[in-house]
Design a protein around this motif. Sequence first.
Motif, PDB file in Angstrom:
ATOM      1  N   LYS A  20       0.833  -1.203   0.000  1.00  0.00           N
ATOM      2  CA  LYS A  20       0.000   0.000   0.000  1.00  0.00           C
ATOM      3  C   LYS A  20       0.871   1.258   0.000  1.00  0.00           C
ATOM      4  O   LYS A  20       0.597   2.215  -0.738  1.00  0.00           O
ATOM      5  CB  LYS A  20      -0.910  -0.007   1.227  1.00  0.00           C
ATOM      6  CG  LYS A  20      -1.794   1.200   1.334  1.00  0.00           C
ATOM      7  CD  LYS A  20      -2.619   1.173   2.601  1.00  0.00           C
ATOM      8  CE  LYS A  20      -3.356   2.481   2.758  1.00  0.00           C
ATOM      9  NZ  LYS A  20      -3.843   2.681   4.109  1.00  0.00           N
ATOM     10  N   LEU A  21       1.921   1.261   0.812  1.00  0.00           N
ATOM     11  CA  LEU A  21       2.804   2.418   0.876  1.00  0.00           C
ATOM     12  C   LEU A  21       3.525   2.655  -0.451  1.00  0.00           C
ATOM     13  O   LEU A  21       3.667   3.800  -0.894  1.00  0.00           O
ATOM     14  CB  LEU A  21       3.821   2.255   2.012  1.00  0.00           C
ATOM     15  CG  LEU A  21       3.269   2.418   3.416  1.00  0.00           C
ATOM     16  CD1 LEU A  21       4.304   1.965   4.447  1.00  0.00           C
ATOM     17  CD2 LEU A  21       2.855   3.851   3.672  1.00  0.00           C
ATOM     18  N   LEU A  22       3.967   1.583  -1.095  1.00  0.00           N
ATOM     19  CA  LEU A  22       4.634   1.738  -2.385  1.00  0.00           C
ATOM     20  C   LEU A  22       3.672   2.246  -3.449  1.00  0.00           C
ATOM     21  O   LEU A  22       4.048   3.058  -4.302  1.00  0.00           O
ATOM     22  CB  LEU A  22       5.262   0.420  -2.828  1.00  0.00           C
ATOM     23  CG  LEU A  22       6.534   0.020  -2.107  1.00  0.00           C
ATOM     24  CD1 LEU A  22       7.069  -1.281  -2.680  1.00  0.00           C
ATOM     25  CD2 LEU A  22       7.594   1.099  -2.188  1.00  0.00           C
ATOM     26  N   LYS A  23       2.429   1.808  -3.394  1.00  0.00           N
ATOM     27  CA  LYS A  23       1.428   2.276  -4.359  1.00  0.00           C
ATOM     28  C   LYS A  23       1.165   3.766  -4.157  1.00  0.00           C
ATOM     29  O   LYS A  23       1.080   4.523  -5.122  1.00  0.00           O
ATOM     30  CB  LYS A  23       0.138   1.471  -4.185  1.00  0.00           C
ATOM     31  CG  LYS A  23      -0.922   1.802  -5.186  1.00  0.00           C
ATOM     32  CD  LYS A  23      -2.133   0.918  -5.014  1.00  0.00           C
ATOM     33  CE  LYS A  23      -3.198   1.278  -6.025  1.00  0.00           C
ATOM     34  NZ  LYS A  23      -4.402   0.470  -5.866  1.00  0.00           N
ATOM     35  N   GLU A  24       1.052   4.183  -2.898  1.00  0.00           N
ATOM     36  CA  GLU A  24       0.846   5.600  -2.605  1.00  0.00           C
ATOM     37  C   GLU A  24       2.055   6.421  -3.054  1.00  0.00           C
ATOM     38  O   GLU A  24       1.899   7.511  -3.600  1.00  0.00           O
ATOM     39  CB  GLU A  24       0.611   5.811  -1.109  1.00  0.00           C
ATOM     40  CG  GLU A  24      -0.726   5.307  -0.616  1.00  0.00           C
ATOM     41  CD  GLU A  24      -0.883   5.441   0.888  1.00  0.00           C
ATOM     42  OE1 GLU A  24      -0.032   6.076   1.552  1.00  0.00           O
ATOM     43  OE2 GLU A  24      -1.867   4.909   1.417  1.00  0.00           O
ATOM     44  N   ALA A  25       3.251   5.901  -2.819  1.00  0.00           N
ATOM     45  CA  ALA A  25       4.468   6.604  -3.223  1.00  0.00           C
ATOM     46  C   ALA A  25       4.505   6.778  -4.733  1.00  0.00           C
ATOM     47  O   ALA A  25       4.888   7.842  -5.233  1.00  0.00           O
ATOM     48  CB  ALA A  25       5.699   5.850  -2.745  1.00  0.00           C
ATOM     49  N   HIS A  26       4.096   5.754  -5.452  1.00  0.00           N
ATOM     50  CA  HIS A  26       4.098   5.841  -6.914  1.00  0.00           C
ATOM     51  C   HIS A  26       3.107   6.898  -7.405  1.00  0.00           C
ATOM     52  O   HIS A  26       3.420   7.685  -8.305  1.00  0.00           O
ATOM     53  CB  HIS A  26       3.762   4.486  -7.520  1.00  0.00           C
ATOM     54  CG  HIS A  26       3.704   4.500  -9.008  1.00  0.00           C
ATOM     55  ND1 HIS A  26       4.814   4.673  -9.792  1.00  0.00           N
ATOM     56  CD2 HIS A  26       2.656   4.388  -9.855  1.00  0.00           C
ATOM     57  CE1 HIS A  26       4.458   4.664 -11.058  1.00  0.00           C
ATOM     58  NE2 HIS A  26       3.150   4.483 -11.115  1.00  0.00           N
ATOM     59  N   SER A  27       1.919   6.934  -6.802  1.00  0.00           N
ATOM     60  CA  SER A  27       0.932   7.911  -7.239  1.00  0.00           C
ATOM     61  C   SER A  27       1.356   9.336  -6.863  1.00  0.00           C
ATOM     62  O   SER A  27       1.066  10.280  -7.594  1.00  0.00           O
ATOM     63  CB  SER A  27      -0.447   7.590  -6.667  1.00  0.00           C
ATOM     64  OG  SER A  27      -0.443   7.707  -5.272  1.00  0.00           O
ATOM     65  N   LEU A  28       2.051   9.492  -5.740  1.00  0.00           N
ATOM     66  CA  LEU A  28       2.511  10.814  -5.332  1.00  0.00           C
ATOM     67  C   LEU A  28       3.722  11.285  -6.129  1.00  0.00           C
ATOM     68  O   LEU A  28       4.003  12.489  -6.180  1.00  0.00           O
ATOM     69  CB  LEU A  28       2.863  10.824  -3.842  1.00  0.00           C
ATOM     70  CG  LEU A  28       1.703  10.812  -2.863  1.00  0.00           C
ATOM     71  CD1 LEU A  28       2.216  10.572  -1.449  1.00  0.00           C
ATOM     72  CD2 LEU A  28       0.932  12.109  -2.926  1.00  0.00           C
TER      73      LEU A  28
END
Length: 54
Positions: A20-28
């Motif tokens: 989840k954190l990596l997905k958020e980092a990618h979108s940000l």
Amino acid sequence: MFELFNKKTEKEKLQAQYAKLLKEAHSLSTTNRKMSDAKVFEAEQVMKQIERLP
């Protein structure tokens, strides 16, 4: 079918949080690089916790 009743292990919970954190980092990464870097750092901390588990 019986997987509905199984509890997630600590490792599975941490792996889900890591993803989840990596997905958020990618979108940000396209809008706010500083926030993206913070999420990647958090993900790295979670990975360290996963590695410490037996």
